[in-house]
Design a protein around this motif. Structure first.
Motif: not given
Length: 403
Positions: A84, A264-265, A267-274
């Motif tokens: 990330n 990965r990014n 999910l992290d920054y667009v969908f806020h999925f851990e």
């Protein structure tokens, strides 16, 4: 007589090689003292056994190459899925300094190969094959560029030659990285962080740093992680097919790594999925070990034994140049500290072999001396992603210069 092992038997043999390596390293002190990775220790014994069978009885053992490729792609996907932007930022200035150091090394490695080939009366393009194309690029790059040299530039046997050089590099990279790093640590009286490497790992630690540490994984996390890997592999296959025949091509594993970074990014920054990093770490470390085991099982030592004398000389000089460069340049530029010593082990791993070898070299050092967050942040991304882009640019330049 050819004996072909299918996917299931190849996986069984790989597991046995890893268990053998673990047993040897635990029982033979000098393997621990020289920080030889377990897959390398077990794999070389297995490869020697295959050579004896071939020399004495004429049996040629072959293992499932697609399984080896699959585990390689899973490993590189795990690097991308671990990257990330926060971790890339954590690499900071050191990441770009290390990238510059390796960029200079790519030019030096190709210059040495071409110069030695010319001195020995060989085609300079053969020197390029014995340069960053195979030694830093590994088997994937050797196959991709070897076909170009063979079919477009008339270098006969370029693919076979490339695979043999890449095989030599894989072995040497796994053998010299640990001992060189240990020598640097002792010579400069360096110390890693106090405490046991496995006990000091926290949530902020990079993946692959402590493969023996227990990771608690749930069923849901396992399924989610498998879905992420499947997405990376599907994207890599798609892009490889779409770019086939293009003037600028990337190996499939680079696409797998790039897909991991994008997924990965997003999910992290667009969908806020851990994303469950512990599961990625387990899958990536397991894939790394199995890939190395199958790669070493598949070594055809009789092909190395049949290499022409001049090519052996070139490869030997390349090994010496790499060791000197890492000790005199990489270690000093990166700060002459413990992290720099671990980075040096990684530099040897992908400087002559491949990124999985680099990670295995660093694991062998940090298991004994303590963690190096900095090295495990920098080496996987530089060795697996940025280097292949730089290497492709350098190779295109030298081929146009020599062709």
């Amino acid at each position: 007589m050819d004996i072909q092992f299918n996917t299931y038997y190849t996986l069984i043999w790989a597991a046995l090689v890893l268990l053998l390596g673990k047993f040897l390293v635990s029982r033979i002190r000098w393997l621990r003292d020289f920080n030889i990775p377990e897959p390398v220790a077990g794999g070389l014994i297995a490869a020697t056994g295959c050579y004896v069978l071939y020399a004495v009885m004429g049996y040629r053992l072959s293992f499932d190459g697609e399984l080896q490729t699959a585990f390689m792609l899973v490993f590189f996907s795990s690097i991308g899925l671990s990257a990330n932007f926060a971790k890339l930022k954590a690499g900071g200035r050191s990441l770009f300094v290390f990238l510059l150091v390796i960029a200079v090394f790519i030019g030096l490695q190709n210059a040495v190969g071409i110069s030695m080939a010319s001195l020995l009366g060989l085609d300079p393009l053969i020197g390029l094959i014995a340069g960053s194309m195979t030694l830093l690029g590994g088997h994937g790059t050797a196959g991709a560029w070897g076909s170009i040299l063979e079919y477009e530039h008339g270098v006969q046997g370029a693919m076979t030659l490339g695979m043999a050089c890449a095989t030599f590099g894989l072995v040497i990279g796994g053998l010299v990285g640990g001992p060189l790093a240990k020598w640097l640590i002792r010579r400069n009286q360096l110390q890693g962080p106090e405490g046991n490497s496995e006990d000091m790992v926290d949530a902020a630690s990079p993946n692959f740093e402590s493969p023996r540490k227990t990771r608690l994984i749930t069923t849901d996390a396992t399924i989610e992680t498998l879905a992420l890997f499947a997405g990376c592999l599907a994207f890599a296959q798609l892009m490889t097919e779409l770019t086939a025949g293009a003037s600028f091509q990337l190996p499939t594993f680079v696409w797998a790594l790039g897909a991991g970074v994008l997924i990965r990014n997003a999910l992290d920054y667009v969908f806020h999925f851990e994303v469950f990093d512990r599961a990625i770490d387990v899958f990536g470390s397991a894939a790394l070990s199995i890939y190395l085991a199958i790669a070493l099982l598949s070594l055809k030592l009789w092909e190395l034994a049949g290499l022409a004398g001049p090519l052996v000389i070139i490869l030997a000089v390349q090994a010496v140049v790499m060791v000197l460069y890492v000790a005199l340049v990489t270690f000093r530029v990166m700060g002459r500290d413990y992290d720099a010593a671990v980075l040096s082990a990684g530099n040897c791993g992908f400087g002559m072999g491949a990124t999985p070898t680099a990670v295995a070299n660093m694991q062998a050092i940090t298991n004994q001396y303590g963690p190096s967050h900095k090295a495990f942040l920098i080496v996987p991304m530089v060795g697996a992603f940025f280097i292949d882009l730089l290497n492709a640019i350098f190779l295109q330049f030298f081929i146009k210069l020599l062709a």
